[in-house]
Design a protein around this motif. Structure first.
Motif, PDB file in Angstrom:
ATOM      1  N   LEU A   9      -9.159  -1.749  -6.659  1.00 46.02           N
ATOM      2  CA  LEU A   9      -8.727  -0.437  -7.130  1.00 46.02           C
ATOM      3  C   LEU A   9      -7.411  -0.539  -7.912  1.00 46.02           C
ATOM      4  O   LEU A   9      -7.214   0.169  -8.894  1.00 46.02           O
ATOM      5  CB  LEU A   9      -8.571   0.528  -5.953  1.00 46.02           C
ATOM      6  CG  LEU A   9      -9.882   1.058  -5.380  1.00 46.02           C
ATOM      7  CD1 LEU A   9      -9.647   1.682  -4.008  1.00 46.02           C
ATOM      8  CD2 LEU A   9     -10.517   2.047  -6.344  1.00 46.02           C
ATOM      9  N   TYR A  10      -6.537  -1.415  -7.474  1.00 48.35           N
ATOM     10  CA  TYR A  10      -5.275  -1.620  -8.188  1.00 48.35           C
ATOM     11  C   TYR A  10      -5.551  -2.168  -9.599  1.00 48.35           C
ATOM     12  O   TYR A  10      -5.000  -1.686 -10.579  1.00 48.35           O
ATOM     13  CB  TYR A  10      -4.363  -2.572  -7.421  1.00 48.35           C
ATOM     14  CG  TYR A  10      -3.080  -2.874  -8.146  1.00 48.35           C
ATOM     15  CD1 TYR A  10      -2.038  -1.944  -8.162  1.00 48.35           C
ATOM     16  CD2 TYR A  10      -2.901  -4.072  -8.835  1.00 48.35           C
ATOM     17  CE1 TYR A  10      -0.858  -2.207  -8.844  1.00 48.35           C
ATOM     18  CE2 TYR A  10      -1.731  -4.341  -9.506  1.00 48.35           C
ATOM     19  CZ  TYR A  10      -0.707  -3.400  -9.509  1.00 48.35           C
ATOM     20  OH  TYR A  10       0.444  -3.666 -10.206  1.00 48.35           O
ATOM     21  N   ALA A  26      -5.962   2.775  -3.852  1.00 43.19           N
ATOM     22  CA  ALA A  26      -5.601   1.369  -3.637  1.00 43.19           C
ATOM     23  C   ALA A  26      -4.556   1.268  -2.543  1.00 43.19           C
ATOM     24  O   ALA A  26      -4.637   0.413  -1.660  1.00 43.19           O
ATOM     25  CB  ALA A  26      -5.074   0.756  -4.938  1.00 43.19           C
ATOM     26  N   GLY A  44      -8.633  -2.638  -2.019  1.00 41.12           N
ATOM     27  CA  GLY A  44      -7.338  -2.205  -2.528  1.00 41.12           C
ATOM     28  C   GLY A  44      -6.935  -2.958  -3.778  1.00 41.12           C
ATOM     29  O   GLY A  44      -6.427  -2.364  -4.743  1.00 41.12           O
ATOM     30  N   ILE A  45      -7.171  -4.265  -3.775  1.00 39.64           N
ATOM     31  CA  ILE A  45      -6.844  -5.075  -4.956  1.00 39.64           C
ATOM     32  C   ILE A  45      -7.722  -4.662  -6.136  1.00 39.64           C
ATOM     33  O   ILE A  45      -7.248  -4.519  -7.264  1.00 39.64           O
ATOM     34  CB  ILE A  45      -6.978  -6.579  -4.642  1.00 39.64           C
ATOM     35  CG1 ILE A  45      -5.885  -6.999  -3.651  1.00 39.64           C
ATOM     36  CG2 ILE A  45      -6.917  -7.409  -5.917  1.00 39.64           C
ATOM     37  CD1 ILE A  45      -6.078  -8.378  -3.066  1.00 39.64           C
ATOM     38  N   ILE A 105      -4.846   4.564  -7.992  1.00 43.57           N
ATOM     39  CA  ILE A 105      -3.668   3.866  -7.451  1.00 43.57           C
ATOM     40  C   ILE A 105      -3.378   4.348  -6.035  1.00 43.57           C
ATOM     41  O   ILE A 105      -2.976   3.574  -5.169  1.00 43.57           O
ATOM     42  CB  ILE A 105      -2.441   4.009  -8.388  1.00 43.57           C
ATOM     43  CG1 ILE A 105      -1.420   2.898  -8.133  1.00 43.57           C
ATOM     44  CG2 ILE A 105      -1.771   5.347  -8.261  1.00 43.57           C
ATOM     45  CD1 ILE A 105      -1.779   1.592  -8.725  1.00 43.57           C
ATOM     46  N   GLY A 148       0.815  -1.214   0.000  1.00 45.84           N
ATOM     47  CA  GLY A 148       0.000   0.000   0.000  1.00 45.84           C
ATOM     48  C   GLY A 148       0.843   1.254   0.000  1.00 45.84           C
ATOM     49  O   GLY A 148       0.560   2.219  -0.724  1.00 45.84           O
ATOM     50  N   SER A 177      -6.114   1.965   0.833  1.00 48.98           N
ATOM     51  CA  SER A 177      -6.970   0.842   1.217  1.00 48.98           C
ATOM     52  C   SER A 177      -6.134  -0.331   1.724  1.00 48.98           C
ATOM     53  O   SER A 177      -6.481  -0.965   2.736  1.00 48.98           O
ATOM     54  CB  SER A 177      -7.819   0.420   0.017  1.00 48.98           C
ATOM     55  OG  SER A 177      -8.792  -0.507   0.389  1.00 48.98           O
TER      56      SER A 177
END
Length: 115
Positions: A106-107, A70, A103-104, A67, A53, A73
């Motif tokens: 959003l990545y 992400a 987070g994943i 990013i 992160g 998160s």
């Protein structure tokens, strides 16, 4: 957005090694019934989420971008994971899981869709 391609090679290798070690510890712990290995895997997971992160957030360079979101998160998920390990509050485990999944997601969005 280049994803994790912009981080130094040594940091990238460390992240990959950490992820592999996480899975080894987790599988070993559950297969052999060794709670210490499972706890170590969960601890490593928290630190990995924070590290990845932070790398992603640093790439955002202060802009409002997927990013960066992400990264935040994943950092939140890692902190929640470590707090769950210390306190044992089940809600923190759920928060950790949801934050890491966000987070994943959003990545993936930032790397493959937002380009």
């Amino acid at each position: 957005m280049a994803g994790l391609n912009e981080i130094p090679e040594t940091v990238y290798r460390g992240i990959v090694a950490g992820i592999l070690l996480y899975f080894v510890l987790l599988i070993f712990g559950y297969v052999t019934g060794t709670p210490l290995a499972v706890i170590a895997a969960h601890l490593l997971f928290g630190f990995l989420a924070i590290a990845i992160g932070a790398a992603l957030y640093q790439q955002a360079r202060g802009t409002v971008a997927p990013i960066g979101a992400a990264g935040l998160s994943l950092i939140s998920g890692g902190i929640a994971q470590l707090l769950w390990l210390v306190t044992g509050i089940p809600l923190l485990e759920t928060v950790s899981t949801l934050a890491v999944f966000a987070g994943i997601a959003l990545y993936v969005y930032a790397v493959w869709i937002d380009n």
